[in-house]
Design a protein around this motif. Structure first.
Motif, PDB file in Angstrom:
ATOM      1  N   ILE A  52      -6.158  64.645  41.607  1.00 49.00           N
ATOM      2  CA  ILE A  52      -7.253  63.842  41.072  1.00 49.00           C
ATOM      3  C   ILE A  52      -7.906  63.116  42.240  1.00 49.00           C
ATOM      4  O   ILE A  52      -7.234  62.387  42.971  1.00 49.00           O
ATOM      5  N   SER A  53      -9.193  63.321  42.412  1.00 44.78           N
ATOM      6  CA  SER A  53      -9.933  62.614  43.445  1.00 44.78           C
ATOM      7  C   SER A  53     -10.030  61.151  43.044  1.00 44.78           C
ATOM      8  O   SER A  53     -10.483  60.820  41.947  1.00 44.78           O
ATOM      9  N   LEU A  54      -9.588  60.258  43.926  1.00 51.34           N
ATOM     10  CA  LEU A  54      -9.548  58.838  43.592  1.00 51.34           C
ATOM     11  C   LEU A  54     -10.912  58.167  43.691  1.00 51.34           C
ATOM     12  O   LEU A  54     -11.080  57.037  43.256  1.00 51.34           O
ATOM     13  N   PHE A  55     -11.874  58.856  44.251  1.00 49.91           N
ATOM     14  CA  PHE A  55     -13.182  58.231  44.404  1.00 49.91           C
ATOM     15  C   PHE A  55     -14.290  59.026  43.720  1.00 49.91           C
ATOM     16  O   PHE A  55     -15.430  58.992  44.134  1.00 49.91           O
ATOM     17  N   ASN A  58     -10.748  66.432  38.494  1.00 50.47           N
ATOM     18  CA  ASN A  58      -9.514  66.891  39.125  1.00 50.47           C
ATOM     19  C   ASN A  58      -9.615  68.337  39.550  1.00 50.47           C
ATOM     20  O   ASN A  58     -10.546  69.039  39.218  1.00 50.47           O
ATOM     21  N   TYR A  59      -8.619  68.764  40.292  1.00 48.56           N
ATOM     22  CA  TYR A  59      -8.432  70.160  40.674  1.00 48.56           C
ATOM     23  C   TYR A  59      -7.065  70.565  40.173  1.00 48.56           C
ATOM     24  O   TYR A  59      -6.173  69.750  40.047  1.00 48.56           O
ATOM     25  N   ILE A  60      -6.867  71.840  39.930  1.00 47.48           N
ATOM     26  CA  ILE A  60      -5.639  72.251  39.246  1.00 47.48           C
ATOM     27  C   ILE A  60      -5.111  73.553  39.808  1.00 47.48           C
ATOM     28  O   ILE A  60      -5.864  74.398  40.265  1.00 47.48           O
ATOM     29  N   SER A  61      -3.785  73.705  39.780  1.00 47.54           N
ATOM     30  CA  SER A  61      -3.186  75.008  40.032  1.00 47.54           C
ATOM     31  C   SER A  61      -2.901  75.644  38.676  1.00 47.54           C
ATOM     32  O   SER A  61      -2.959  74.977  37.657  1.00 47.54           O
TER      33      SER A  61
END
Length: 137
Positions: A49-52, A35-38
């Motif tokens: 969240i990248s689904l792939f 995932n990436y987050i702030s």
């Protein structure tokens, strides 16, 4: 397909009320999903969240219906990711237990205090060390 991202927006007031920070959520979700987050200081608390990514793609490989797969992912995030506490404990109270323990070296009884945790709802028989707690006090 490679660019699909699930964007989650968190209610900042509720997070503060429950004592959660974005890093707490990030840490738990990162155990299973990329995932990436702030950060907590941003106006909005957003996680993507990248689904792939390799971890999440196994959910999508089981079905051609992406909507059903996203719902399965949502259900898993809401009901299976534990952010705080220990799963299956509904209530806990702390009690101080005072005992007189005989000391063989000095030949005298000494007062010793221990804290015990009374729990309601724990269904497995793990000790506190495995459950993330401690009885030392």
């Amino acid at each position: 397909e490679k660019g699909l991202v699930l964007r989650m927006l968190f209610n900042k007031e509720k997070m503060i009320m429950y004592g959660l920070r974005m890093i707490d959520i990030y840490t738990k979700i990162n155990e299973n999903y990329g995932n990436y987050i702030s950060d907590d200081n941003a106006e909005q608390c957003v996680m993507r969240i990248s689904l792939f990514n390799p971890t999440v793609s196994r959910i999508f490989s089981q079905s051609d219906d992406y909507i059903a797969a996203i719902r399965a992912l949502e259900h898993n995030l809401v009901y299976n990711v534990l952010l705080k506490g220990v799963k299956n404990i509904n209530k806990i109270s702390l009690k101080k237990l005072n005992k007189n323990i005989y000391d063989n070296d000095t030949g005298v009884f000494q007062k010793q205090s221990r804290w015990i945790l009374n729990t309601d709802g724990l269904q497995d028989r793990r000790g506190p060390a495995q459950a993330g707690g401690s009885l030392r006090g």
